[in-house]
Write an enzyme that holds these catalytic residues in place. Structure first.
Site, PDB file in Angstrom:
ATOM      1  N   ILE A  12      17.298  -3.153  16.776  1.00 20.72           N
ATOM      2  CA  ILE A  12      17.817  -3.346  15.554  1.00 20.72           C
ATOM      3  C   ILE A  12      18.108  -4.712  15.207  1.00 20.72           C
ATOM      4  CG2 ILE A  12      19.580  -2.104  14.000  1.00 20.72           C
ATOM      5  CD1 ILE A  12      19.955   0.142  15.949  1.00 20.72           C
ATOM      6  N   LEU A  33      18.892 -11.047  26.723  1.00 19.36           N
ATOM      7  CA  LEU A  33      17.442 -10.625  26.892  1.00 19.36           C
ATOM      8  C   LEU A  33      17.168  -9.538  27.900  1.00 19.36           C
ATOM      9  CD1 LEU A  33      15.571 -14.042  26.658  1.00 19.36           C
ATOM     10  CD2 LEU A  33      15.785 -12.308  24.676  1.00 19.36           C
ATOM     11  N   GLY A  36      16.432  -6.833  25.022  1.00 17.48           N
ATOM     12  CA  GLY A  36      15.861  -7.543  23.832  1.00 17.48           C
ATOM     13  C   GLY A  36      14.583  -8.445  24.252  1.00 17.48           C
ATOM     14  N   ALA A  77      25.006  -6.239  20.036  1.00 14.73           N
ATOM     15  CA  ALA A  77      24.736  -6.342  21.575  1.00 14.73           C
ATOM     16  C   ALA A  77      25.238  -5.426  22.113  1.00 14.73           C
ATOM     17  CB  ALA A  77      25.216  -7.784  22.210  1.00 14.73           C
ATOM     18  N   TYR A 145      29.311   6.477  27.160  1.00 16.01           N
ATOM     19  CA  TYR A 145      28.960   5.537  25.911  1.00 16.01           C
ATOM     20  C   TYR A 145      29.546   5.806  24.711  1.00 16.01           C
ATOM     21  CZ  TYR A 145      25.613   4.000  22.463  1.00 16.01           C
ATOM     22  OH  TYR A 145      25.180   3.411  21.275  1.00 16.01           O
TER      23      TYR A 145
HETATM   24  O1  LIG Z   1      12.231  12.398  27.890  1.00 14.37           O
HETATM   25  C1  LIG Z   1      13.086  12.596  26.991  1.00 14.37           C
HETATM   26  C2  LIG Z   1      14.070  11.837  26.331  1.00 14.37           C
HETATM   27  C3  LIG Z   1      15.071  12.410  25.557  1.00 14.37           C
HETATM   28  N1  LIG Z   1      15.142  13.902  25.375  1.00 14.37           N
HETATM   29  C4  LIG Z   1      16.105  14.307  24.343  1.00 14.37           C
HETATM   30  O2  LIG Z   1      15.751  13.437  23.169  1.00 14.37           O
HETATM   31  C5  LIG Z   1      17.042  13.608  22.581  1.00 14.37           C
HETATM   32  C6  LIG Z   1      17.315  12.026  22.058  1.00 14.37           C
HETATM   33  O3  LIG Z   1      17.658  11.366  23.010  1.00 14.37           O
HETATM   34  P1  LIG Z   1      17.550   9.660  22.909  1.00 14.37           P
HETATM   35  O4  LIG Z   1      17.586   9.043  24.429  1.00 14.37           O
HETATM   36  O5  LIG Z   1      16.386   9.206  22.059  1.00 14.37           O
HETATM   37  O6  LIG Z   1      18.909   9.331  22.145  1.00 14.37           O
HETATM   38  P2  LIG Z   1      20.446   9.664  22.163  1.00 14.37           P
HETATM   39  O7  LIG Z   1      20.399  10.731  21.194  1.00 14.37           O
HETATM   40  O8  LIG Z   1      20.734   9.837  23.699  1.00 14.37           O
HETATM   41  O9  LIG Z   1      21.029   8.349  21.684  1.00 14.37           O
HETATM   42  C7  LIG Z   1      20.567   7.558  20.554  1.00 14.37           C
HETATM   43  O10 LIG Z   1      21.383   7.619  19.666  1.00 14.37           O
HETATM   44  C8  LIG Z   1      22.844   7.550  19.788  1.00 14.37           C
HETATM   45  C9  LIG Z   1      23.345   7.835  18.524  1.00 14.37           C
HETATM   46  O11 LIG Z   1      23.097   9.041  17.603  1.00 14.37           O
HETATM   47  C10 LIG Z   1      23.130   6.203  20.311  1.00 14.37           C
HETATM   48  O12 LIG Z   1      23.287   5.245  19.502  1.00 14.37           O
HETATM   49  C11 LIG Z   1      22.171   5.685  21.527  1.00 14.37           C
HETATM   50  O13 LIG Z   1      22.381   4.336  21.609  1.00 14.37           O
HETATM   51  C12 LIG Z   1      20.994   6.019  21.082  1.00 14.37           C
HETATM   52  O14 LIG Z   1      20.074   6.085  22.114  1.00 14.37           O
HETATM   53  C13 LIG Z   1      18.287  13.860  23.263  1.00 14.37           C
HETATM   54  O15 LIG Z   1      18.772  15.212  23.006  1.00 14.37           O
HETATM   55  C14 LIG Z   1      17.290  14.026  24.705  1.00 14.37           C
HETATM   56  O16 LIG Z   1      18.113  15.253  25.659  1.00 14.37           O
HETATM   57  C15 LIG Z   1      14.144  14.620  25.843  1.00 14.37           C
HETATM   58  O17 LIG Z   1      14.165  15.651  25.766  1.00 14.37           O
HETATM   59  N2  LIG Z   1      13.375  14.043  26.817  1.00 14.37           N
END
Ligand SMILES: O=c1ccn([C@@H]2O[C@H](COP(=O)(O)OP(=O)(O)O[C@H]3O[C@H](CO)[C@H](O)[C@H](O)[C@H]3O)[C@@H](O)[C@H]2O)c(=O)[nH]1
Length: 318
Positions: A12, A33, A36, A77, A145
């Site tokens: 972002i 980094l 990033g 960050a 988190y």
């Molecule tokens: O291989 C995968 C990876 C993820 N998921 C699912 O996909 C959804 C989204 O997961 P992400 O890892 O994409 O994102 P998060 O919801 O954990 O978190 C993201 O959104 C948050 C705010 O909503 C925070 O800001 C965070 O830093 C950001 O990574 C989750 O329900 C997770 O269970 C899967 O099913 N399989």
């Protein structure tokens, strides 16, 4: 105006840097980094009004050097990985709370006027009201988190009122787009590249969340920051998200289709009623009425943002 972007080489952060540079600001980036990449800000490295500091904000001296002369700090960050909380809570504390404290201390000393902070929807935990408004209570994060982001918000509010650092907090939905190097879309693309016939989905696939494209995010942040400057408030909070939501299963379908594949979906079942991991919020959609009342709205809905992100990542990922 001199602006510091912490995490400015990240996903972002680098998009925010692009906008700030295009608008003619003096921009300094501090980034360790760890997540990033210099490639994200490559185009600005030789510009006169751009400066890059490679440094870790866990070191107070780095924070002090970074804020020197800045009028505004955009603090992006962070370690963004919700799922590591169960294994490495100390890492999330250090990279979200401790670095925010160091930055606030440095800003206090340097008398920096404005702070913009990217918090997260995870501060709401399993919210009982959906879409969830900014004044929802009680705030009960279910991940380390989310707890660390809420702790950082609280510190910022305290410093804002005590030391006149006018501070604006954004609670972001799931932000996606070009240069993202983690998260569900990134994971699915990589899994399908490794095995085009089978896709492992963490949890039960019914996790439903709101996704916002990074271009809409950065536009919203800058637009609402301008509004905030015109107002009197010392501290304010906005949700940024889209008006709809989408399941992980639907994301798997979009990714498969965009890659021209028809894999078999394999659901791991997950934990605690189908969550991907401990602390994964299953249902998240934020009320964005407050941001809309100021004149911002996203151009893309969750579906469009996911589709565009898949196309962007397929173009850029090796
Ligand atoms: O291989 C995968 C990876 C993820 N998921 C699912 O996909 C959804 C989204 O997961 P992400 O890892 O994409 O994102 P998060 O919801 O954990 O978190 C993201 O959104 C948050 C705010 O909503 C925070 O800001 C965070 O830093 C950001 O990574 C989750 O329900 C997770 O269970 C899967 O099913 N399989």
């Amino acid at each position: 105006m001199r602006v510091l972007v912490t995490g400015g080489a990240g996903f972002i952060g680098s998009h925010l840097v692009d906008r700030l540079m295009e608008q003619g600001y003096d921009v300094r980036v501090v980034d360790d980094l760890s997540a990033g990449d210099l490639k994200n800000i490559e185009r600005w490295l030789n510009s006169e009004n751009f400066e890059f500091i490679k440094g870790d904000l866990r070191d107070l001296e780095v924070a002090e050097e970074a804020v020197k002369g800045a009028e505004v700090v955009f603090h992006l960050a962070a370690n963004p990985e919700v799922r590591i909380g169960a294994q490495s809570p100390e890492l999330l504390y250090e990279t979200n709370v401790l670095i925010t404290y160091n930055l606030l201390e440095a800003m206090k000393k340097e008398k920096v006027k404005y702070l913009v902070f990217t918090s997260s929807s995870t501060v709401y935990g399993d919210a009982k009201i959906i879409p969830t408004p900014e004044d929802y209570a009680p705030l009960e994060p279910i991940s380390v988190y989310g707890g660390a982001k809420l702790a950082a918000e609280a510190l910022i509010s305290g410093y804002a009122h005590t030391f006149d650092i006018r501070s604006l907090v954004f609670r972001l939905a799931n932000i996606i787009g070009e240069r993202s190097n983690h998260g569900v879309i990134y994971d699915f693309i990589n899994k399908l590249k490794a095995d085009p016939n089978r896709l492992e989905i963490l949890g039960d696939g019914t996790q439903r969340k709101s996704y916002l494209h990074v271009s809409d995010t950065v536009e919203g942040m800058l637009y609402l920051f301008e509004k905030f400057i015109e107002e009197e408030k010392v501290y304010d909070v906005y949700n940024l998200g889209s008006d709809d939501w989408i399941t992980v299963r639907e994301i798997a379908e979009i990714v498969s289709k965009e890659m021209g594949l028809n894999p078999e979906f394999y659901f791991t079942g997950g934990v605690d009623g189908g969550r991907g991991w401990k602390g994964d919020v299953k249902f998240m959609r934020l009320s964005i009425e407050k941001a809309k009342s100021k004149g911002w709205k996203p151009k893309m809905n969750s579906y469009e943002a996911v589709r565009r992100t898949v196309q962007e990542l397929l173009r850029t990922l090796k």
